[in-house]
Write a protein that holds these residues in place. Sequence first.
Motif, PDB file in Angstrom:
ATOM      1  N   LEU A 122       0.900  -1.228   0.208  1.00 11.69           N
ATOM      2  CA  LEU A 122      -0.011  -0.073   0.011  1.00 11.69           C
ATOM      3  C   LEU A 122       0.737   1.155   0.110  1.00 11.69           C
ATOM      4  N   LEU A 123       1.879   1.328   0.940  1.00  8.15           N
ATOM      5  CA  LEU A 123       2.612   2.638   1.127  1.00  8.15           C
ATOM      6  C   LEU A 123       3.363   3.194  -0.261  1.00  8.15           C
ATOM      7  N   CYS A 131       2.714  12.046  -4.389  1.00  6.05           N
ATOM      8  CA  CYS A 131       3.702  12.963  -4.464  1.00  6.05           C
ATOM      9  C   CYS A 131       4.766  12.816  -5.637  1.00  6.05           C
ATOM     10  N   GLY A 132       4.510  11.678  -6.243  1.00 10.27           N
ATOM     11  CA  GLY A 132       5.387  11.201  -7.280  1.00 10.27           C
ATOM     12  C   GLY A 132       6.533  10.315  -7.198  1.00 10.27           C
ATOM     13  N   ARG A 133       6.581   9.897  -5.941  1.00 13.88           N
ATOM     14  CA  ARG A 133       7.956   9.105  -5.833  1.00 13.88           C
ATOM     15  C   ARG A 133       7.407   8.027  -4.463  1.00 13.88           C
ATOM     16  N   PRO A 134       7.975   6.991  -4.752  1.00 15.48           N
ATOM     17  CA  PRO A 134       7.529   5.891  -3.790  1.00 15.48           C
ATOM     18  C   PRO A 134       8.369   6.266  -2.273  1.00 15.48           C
ATOM     19  N   ALA A 135       8.361   7.341  -1.745  1.00 19.04           N
ATOM     20  CA  ALA A 135       8.999   7.482  -0.496  1.00 19.04           C
ATOM     21  C   ALA A 135       8.201   8.691   0.385  1.00 19.04           C
ATOM     22  N   ALA A 136       8.620   8.758   1.657  1.00 21.45           N
ATOM     23  CA  ALA A 136       8.242   9.679   2.588  1.00 21.45           C
ATOM     24  C   ALA A 136       9.435  10.305   2.914  1.00 21.45           C
ATOM     25  N   ARG A 137       9.044  11.587   3.822  1.00 27.01           N
ATOM     26  CA  ARG A 137      10.138  12.198   4.296  1.00 27.01           C
ATOM     27  C   ARG A 137       9.933  12.685   5.819  1.00 27.01           C
ATOM     28  N   ARG A 138      11.062  12.739   6.729  1.00 31.83           N
ATOM     29  CA  ARG A 138      10.960  13.167   7.996  1.00 31.83           C
ATOM     30  C   ARG A 138      12.081  13.819   8.234  1.00 31.83           C
ATOM     31  N   GLY A 139      12.210  15.012   8.724  1.00 30.37           N
ATOM     32  CA  GLY A 139      13.299  15.829   9.334  1.00 30.37           C
ATOM     33  C   GLY A 139      14.150  15.817   8.261  1.00 30.37           C
ATOM     34  N   GLY A 140      13.804  15.951   6.974  1.00 33.00           N
ATOM     35  CA  GLY A 140      14.785  16.198   5.755  1.00 33.00           C
ATOM     36  C   GLY A 140      15.426  14.794   5.225  1.00 33.00           C
ATOM     37  N   LEU A 145       9.939   3.679   0.452  1.00 35.19           N
ATOM     38  CA  LEU A 145       8.883   2.845   0.859  1.00 35.19           C
ATOM     39  C   LEU A 145       8.879   1.454   0.256  1.00 35.19           C
ATOM     40  N   ASP A 146       9.783   1.399  -1.078  1.00 33.84           N
ATOM     41  CA  ASP A 146       9.800   0.330  -1.732  1.00 33.84           C
ATOM     42  C   ASP A 146      11.179  -0.533  -1.689  1.00 33.84           C
ATOM     43  N   GLY A 147      11.975  -0.299  -0.650  1.00 32.68           N
ATOM     44  CA  GLY A 147      13.110  -0.671  -0.402  1.00 32.68           C
ATOM     45  C   GLY A 147      13.149  -1.748   0.689  1.00 32.68           C
ATOM     46  N   PRO A 148      14.265  -1.925   1.390  1.00 34.96           N
ATOM     47  CA  PRO A 148      14.146  -2.745   2.537  1.00 34.96           C
ATOM     48  C   PRO A 148      13.442  -2.209   3.868  1.00 34.96           C
ATOM     49  N   TRP A 149      12.515  -3.088   4.484  1.00 35.77           N
ATOM     50  CA  TRP A 149      12.091  -2.732   5.953  1.00 35.77           C
ATOM     51  C   TRP A 149      12.852  -3.482   6.803  1.00 35.77           C
ATOM     52  N   GLU A 150      12.920  -2.581   8.205  1.00 35.32           N
ATOM     53  CA  GLU A 150      13.591  -3.404   9.105  1.00 35.32           C
ATOM     54  C   GLU A 150      12.575  -3.923  10.166  1.00 35.32           C
TER      55      GLU A 150
END
Length: 304
Positions: A122-123, A131-140, A145-150
């Motif tokens: 989903l994410l 926003c046109g990219r499979p990513a989020a941002r926090r604190g710069g 979101l489509d890479g490794p998850w811990e």
Amino acid sequence: MTPRPEGPGADHPLALRSRMLAALRAFFAGRGFVEVETPVRVAAPALETHIDAEPSGDRWLRTSPELHMKRLLARGWPRLFQMGPCFRRGERGELHHPEYTMLEWYRAPGDAAAILGDLRALLPEAALAACGRPAARRGGIEIPLDGPWEILTVADAFRRWAGWDPVEAFDADRFDLDLVDRVEPALPRDRPVVLTEYPAAAAALARLKPSDPRVAERWEAYLGGVELANAYSELTDPAEQRARFEACAAGRRARNRDVYPLDESFLSTLARMPPAGGAALGVDRLAMLLAGADSLDAVMAFRE
């Protein structure tokens, strides 16, 4: 607080939020989930130790649609989702608001592992649409979101960053304090993180792990150290659920917090509920993280 443009336009946080909401609905509709609406004013909020419901006449505003959605699972609906307003009394801050939007979804048959698979699919889709990219941002920091998850167990995380194991010796007050003050701030910021296998005492509506009943089949997902989603393999034993609610009521009473009536309609249908998994996701928090904003206020139309 991140400033936001005041006028309309594709870059406005409200436009991003609108694209995100459409993508969330499309994701679930495309996988055979039925969108439902359940009551906002409820006779019996789910009993949770640290969550206070807002009174509304002789009822309360819901803190979650969970109990009503599980009643629908018991009626034979196998895949459900809902997005709508929820309320928690006394919560206000950069990451909290007394009125907020919740996304909940359930699948039966299913469990917490299946629900995590939903989230991982989903994410990236929601982010790409918003926003046109499979990513989020926090604190710069960019969070793919489509890479490794811990994936970490709660016991491993607490031993590493808090110096004790809450599975071996649970302490409710210490657990809550150390989770917020020591564990969450230490979580990796450059990838999604999932904490799994919560102590049984910290999972009031979750099924216990058959191979280790000291822990529950529960996980929480974090982006940039911000809790985003909470999921369970759902408890379907009505006697056990009643006992857990009664224990929670006693804990709230001891803390001089309001004690809500048991939801007898929910408890009476629980035995008919199939094995299922479900999750609750903070929609406002997801919009904030996709926009790279510092506060929920940046992605909400009004701040009242």
